[in-house]
Design an enzyme around this catalytic site. Structure first.
Site, short mmCIF file in Angstrom:
data_model
loop_
_atom_site.label_atom_id
_atom_site.label_comp_id
_atom_site.label_asym_id
_atom_site.label_seq_id
_atom_site.Cartn_x
_atom_site.Cartn_y
_atom_site.Cartn_z
CD GLN A 98 2.57 5.67 -2.69
OE1 GLN A 98 1.74 6.31 -3.18
NE2 GLN A 98 2.41 4.38 -2.19
CE1 TYR A 179 1.20 5.08 -11.72
CE2 TYR A 179 1.14 4.31 -9.58
CZ TYR A 179 0.33 4.53 -10.69
OH TYR A 179 -1.04 4.92 -10.48
#
Length: 356
Positions: A98, A179
């Site tokens: 990820q 994010y």
């Protein structure tokens, strides 16, 4: 047979079961973003999952948001991840990395030369982040220039290349949890007036440009994306999340991605019903699942695979425990982010004592 234990095609990979380990920050890297040797054991212990998705990995040093999180930028980081993928593959597993750029969810003490965190707009988030000296308040980030946005997109491209060089089976774009990608997506954190801001279409442009770069390196069948509509974590707000996420997912079809990973935590809309019909790859759901709810999601066609977080953290052999109906270990929240083996590689497996 339970559908949890039937094969499923995800991109170019056929998984032996439909149990996916969620990406979970564990903070076991050193200050240079290099995973330590325990990381290989941790992931190899959990290789019976159909697919492992790593903790968030920063594509460049400016993407770091928490102490002791790993990167995929330097030769030392790549070499350490090569050990991880080799251990997972030797245990018969499959693993995606990820990619997580934290953007404004960071602190100058975590960034090169004490740099100011970057974001689509100069809006300070509420809250704090973990640094080497403990919790520190977030600061006001610096708004990225257009040329800098292009450079960040290229960092994702290079991170994808390096992940594949390190032996990963694919990569996932972290576009959730407040994010950088979700900062661009969300109206409350993106006040830009250029091609990356304003309308929902423009706010999705950064995510789509990053995916295009990742797909150019790996092929769509080795790229996934994670979203979490209405999670509202890390001071994220969006005025029209249904419009934002339906518009985004409609555009994902162009990439022929391996999967769409949707984790829901308290959303007021059934986004699985809304988004699954719009996507043309494997659909993964997560967010507080147990064995029964995972079985139900598969049997009623809401998902192709199911994603488990803390249950996998505390139960390296979670698939076998589900097969046997065995009791589960309880996660120790006090050791989620602490260094060392405790609460990381020492959870007991059925009929075995783990070596540290």
């Amino acid at each position: 047979m339970s559908q949890l234990f039937t094969p499923v095609r995800i991109g170019r990979h056929t998984l032996p079961n439909r149990l996916v380990m969620a990406p979970m920050t564990r903070s076991r890297a050193d200050d240079a973003g290099v995973p330590d040797d325990l990381v290989s054991l941790y992931y190899a212990q959990r290789a019976s999952a159909g697919l492992l998705i790593t903790e968030g990995v920063f594509p460049s040093a400016m993407g770091k948001g928490y102490v002791r999180t790993p990167g995929i930028e330097t030769d030392a980081q790549i070499a350490a991840w090569e050990k991880v993928t080799a251990a997972v593959h030797a245990a018969g597993g499959r693993i995606f990395m990820q990619l997580m750029h934290c953007g404004r969810i960071s602190h100058p003490s975590l960034l090169p030369d004490g740099a100011q965190p970057v974001a689509p707009s100069a809006i300070r988030p509420a809250g704090q982040t973990w640094t080497g000296s403990g919790l520190q308040d977030f600061v006001t980030p610096r708004e990225l220039r257009i040329d800098e946005i292009a450079a960040v997109i290229d960092e994702y491209r290079m991170a994808t290349r390096r992940a594949l060089e390190a032996g990963f089976d694919g990569v996932e774009l972290h576009a959730a949890s407040g994010y950088l990608p979700e900062q661009f997506l969300s109206s409350g954190s993106n006040l830009r007036q250029d091609q990356y801001g304003g309308s929902a279409t423009n706010r999705a442009r950064f995510v789509l440009d990053v995916l295009a770069a990742m797909v150019a390196e790996a092929g769509g069948d080795r790229v996934g994306i994670k979203i979490s509509p209405e999670m509202n974590f890390n001071s994220i707000e969006d005025a029209s999340p249904r419009e934002t996420y339906t518009g985004l997912v409609d555009r994902l079809r162009d990439f022929n991605l391996a999967y769409l990973h949707v984790a829901l935590f308290g959303a007021t809309t059934d986004y699985h019903a809304l988004l699954r019909p719009r996507f043309n790859g494997a659909y993964l759901i997560g967010g507080g699942l147990g064995q029964a709810s995972a079985e139900a999601a598969l049997s009623d066609g809401r998902a192709d695979a199911t994603v488990f977080g803390s249950a996998f953290l505390a139960n390296p052999d979670l698939p076998e425990r589900f097969r046997r109906g065995a009791p589960l270990n309880t996660p120790d929240k006090n050791t989620f982010y602490s260094p060392g083996a405790e609460g990381y590689t020492d959870y007991p497996q059925l009929g075995a004592t783990n070596a540290i």
